[in-house]
Design an enzyme around this catalytic site. Sequence first.
Site, PDB file in Angstrom:
ATOM      1  N   ASP A  70       9.763 -29.494  24.969  1.00 13.18           N
ATOM      2  CA  ASP A  70      10.943 -29.640  25.838  1.00 13.18           C
ATOM      3  C   ASP A  70      10.783 -30.694  26.921  1.00 13.18           C
ATOM      4  O   ASP A  70      11.564 -30.739  27.865  1.00 13.18           O
ATOM      5  CB  ASP A  70      11.294 -28.286  26.468  1.00 13.18           C
ATOM      6  CG  ASP A  70      10.615 -28.055  27.797  1.00 13.18           C
ATOM      7  OD1 ASP A  70       9.425 -28.381  27.902  1.00 13.18           O
ATOM      8  OD2 ASP A  70      11.281 -27.574  28.722  1.00 13.18           O
ATOM      9  N   GLU A  71       9.776 -31.538  26.787  1.00 15.09           N
ATOM     10  CA  GLU A  71       9.450 -32.415  27.909  1.00 15.09           C
ATOM     11  C   GLU A  71       8.965 -33.763  27.389  1.00 15.09           C
ATOM     12  O   GLU A  71       8.169 -33.812  26.451  1.00 15.09           O
ATOM     13  CB  GLU A  71       8.301 -31.717  28.623  1.00 15.09           C
ATOM     14  CG  GLU A  71       8.050 -32.054  30.006  1.00 15.09           C
ATOM     15  CD  GLU A  71       6.758 -31.343  30.458  1.00 15.09           C
ATOM     16  OE1 GLU A  71       6.142 -31.874  31.366  1.00 15.09           O
ATOM     17  OE2 GLU A  71       6.379 -30.308  29.903  1.00 15.09           O
TER      18      GLU A  71
HETATM   19  P1  TTP Z   1       8.513 -25.303  30.761  1.00  9.67           P
HETATM   20  O1  TTP Z   1       9.261 -26.600  30.804  1.00  9.67           O
HETATM   21  O2  TTP Z   1       7.308 -25.135  31.633  1.00  9.67           O
HETATM   22  O3  TTP Z   1       9.474 -24.100  31.121  1.00  9.67           O
HETATM   23  P2  TTP Z   1      10.987 -23.898  30.827  1.00  9.67           P
HETATM   24  O4  TTP Z   1      11.615 -25.081  30.150  1.00  9.67           O
HETATM   25  O5  TTP Z   1      11.134 -22.613  30.090  1.00  9.67           O
HETATM   26  O6  TTP Z   1      11.585 -23.697  32.270  1.00  9.67           O
HETATM   27  P3  TTP Z   1      11.900 -24.790  33.381  1.00  9.67           P
HETATM   28  O7  TTP Z   1      13.378 -24.731  33.577  1.00  9.67           O
HETATM   29  O8  TTP Z   1      11.148 -24.330  34.591  1.00  9.67           O
HETATM   30  O9  TTP Z   1      11.424 -26.102  32.842  1.00  9.67           O
HETATM   31  O10 TTP Z   1       8.065 -24.978  29.278  1.00  9.67           O
HETATM   32  C1  TTP Z   1       8.877 -25.309  28.167  1.00  9.67           C
HETATM   33  C2  TTP Z   1       8.750 -24.270  27.078  1.00  9.67           C
HETATM   34  O11 TTP Z   1       7.369 -24.100  26.724  1.00  9.67           O
HETATM   35  C3  TTP Z   1       9.228 -22.903  27.516  1.00  9.67           C
HETATM   36  O12 TTP Z   1      10.617 -22.730  27.291  1.00  9.67           O
HETATM   37  C4  TTP Z   1       8.369 -21.986  26.702  1.00  9.67           C
HETATM   38  C5  TTP Z   1       7.099 -22.739  26.465  1.00  9.67           C
HETATM   39  N1  TTP Z   1       6.019 -22.209  27.344  1.00  9.67           N
HETATM   40  C6  TTP Z   1       5.149 -21.255  26.826  1.00  9.67           C
HETATM   41  O13 TTP Z   1       5.249 -20.891  25.661  1.00  9.67           O
HETATM   42  N2  TTP Z   1       4.184 -20.727  27.658  1.00  9.67           N
HETATM   43  C7  TTP Z   1       4.042 -21.112  28.974  1.00  9.67           C
HETATM   44  O14 TTP Z   1       3.166 -20.617  29.698  1.00  9.67           O
HETATM   45  C8  TTP Z   1       4.948 -22.127  29.484  1.00  9.67           C
HETATM   46  C9  TTP Z   1       4.838 -22.606  30.914  1.00  9.67           C
HETATM   47  C10 TTP Z   1       5.910 -22.629  28.626  1.00  9.67           C
HETATM   48 MG    MG Z   2      11.299 -27.023  30.794  1.00 13.19          MG
END
Ligand code: TTP
Ligand code: MG
Length: 363
Positions: free
Chosen positions: A114-115
């Site tokens: 997602d990044e």
């Molecule tokens: P993130 O971008 O850290 O979290 P997010 O997108 O859910 O929330 P935010 O709005 O704060 O960005 O992580 C992206 C995905 O990666 C998240 O949806 C699920 C996965 N993930 C895990 O499986 N375990 C973890 O510990 C984290 C931090 C993320």
């Molecule tokens: Mg995220």
Amino acid sequence: MKSQVQDKKSATRKIIHVDMDCFYAAVEMRDCPALRGIPLAIGGAQTRRGVICTCNYEARAFGVRSAMPTAQALKCCPSLTVLSGDMQKYKRVSSQIRTIFQRYTNIIEPLSLDEAYLDVTDCGLFQGSATRIAEHIRATIKEELSLTASAGIASVKFIAKVASDLNKPDGQCVIRPDEVDAFVKGLLLEKIPGVGKVTLLKLHEMGLYKGEDVQSFDKHILLSRFGKFGHSLWLRCHGIDERKIETERVRKSVGVEVTLVEDIHSQTQCNEVLASLLEEMKKRLIRVCPDLQIARQGVKLKFSDFQQTTVEHKQPFYDEHLFSILLEEAFTRQKGRGIRLVGLTVGLNTAFQTEAEQLSFQW
Ligand code: TTP
Ligand code: MG
């Protein structure tokens, strides 16, 4: 002098860090209206000692967080709906997002599903305004995929990444080159990627809390305390990050591991777990390294007190039997503790990979 030159070079780059908002949870809410507006998490079941991967904002209001054991999350928020999630679906959505990025630049470095970092220095759209490019990317993701993304825009990678968190969800933040110094001065050190809990404690003990504290600290002491990390921390706190966007990642290792439903205590049980991991390891290894010429093999055990140990051995050719010998050695460090995780790793010969890639270019 050198850092000023580097600074000028970085100032000419335009980097966008895009991060989807509560990604897995957002996909599930999009696809099932009944899940909207209620506290929702994606994670492993409480009965299998699972942890939360992510949760929506309704759940975050109760204190639920990523990596929290599901049992604890349910204590914070008894009405929490926990779904096991669908990785195949998240991967599909992730590649749809990637397709959108490619309309703006080919210089894309995915960090996770997602990044990603995008270098839009040479993107001619919107008169080259990275701010408007980022707005357009986010609007396109919303329109085509019904999901929201946040973005950070800066001249260097780590500031773009930190900035993408500042106006979450569904927001963006620009840090212009002339704002970088003030930004890093006020930046809490825990926000800098790579600064973990243990390092942070050490930094606090040295009286270092923010970028400005590091700026006025003796660089030599940082180097002698932290080595290479001290050097990059010093650079980051001066707003310097010369890392380029890495579009091709060289894979350095292959790993498989399992967190056990219940702790195990004997070597025989460890061997059984090892046997159950071998097939998956072989399958993954063959995909990235078909000739099985490798660099290292290793075994990891995590104990009931969450301490972990690894035993590694240099090994030119993959040998399944080696894992049992490494496991035996790791097991001697058990000291009466239960074992909650068993993992195997294979270190790859990255020099060989690079050579192979170069050869394929010649064709
Ligand atoms: P993130 O971008 O850290 O979290 P997010 O997108 O859910 O929330 P935010 O709005 O704060 O960005 O992580 C992206 C995905 O990666 C998240 O949806 C699920 C996965 N993930 C895990 O499986 N375990 C973890 O510990 C984290 C931090 C993320
Ligand atoms: Mg995220």
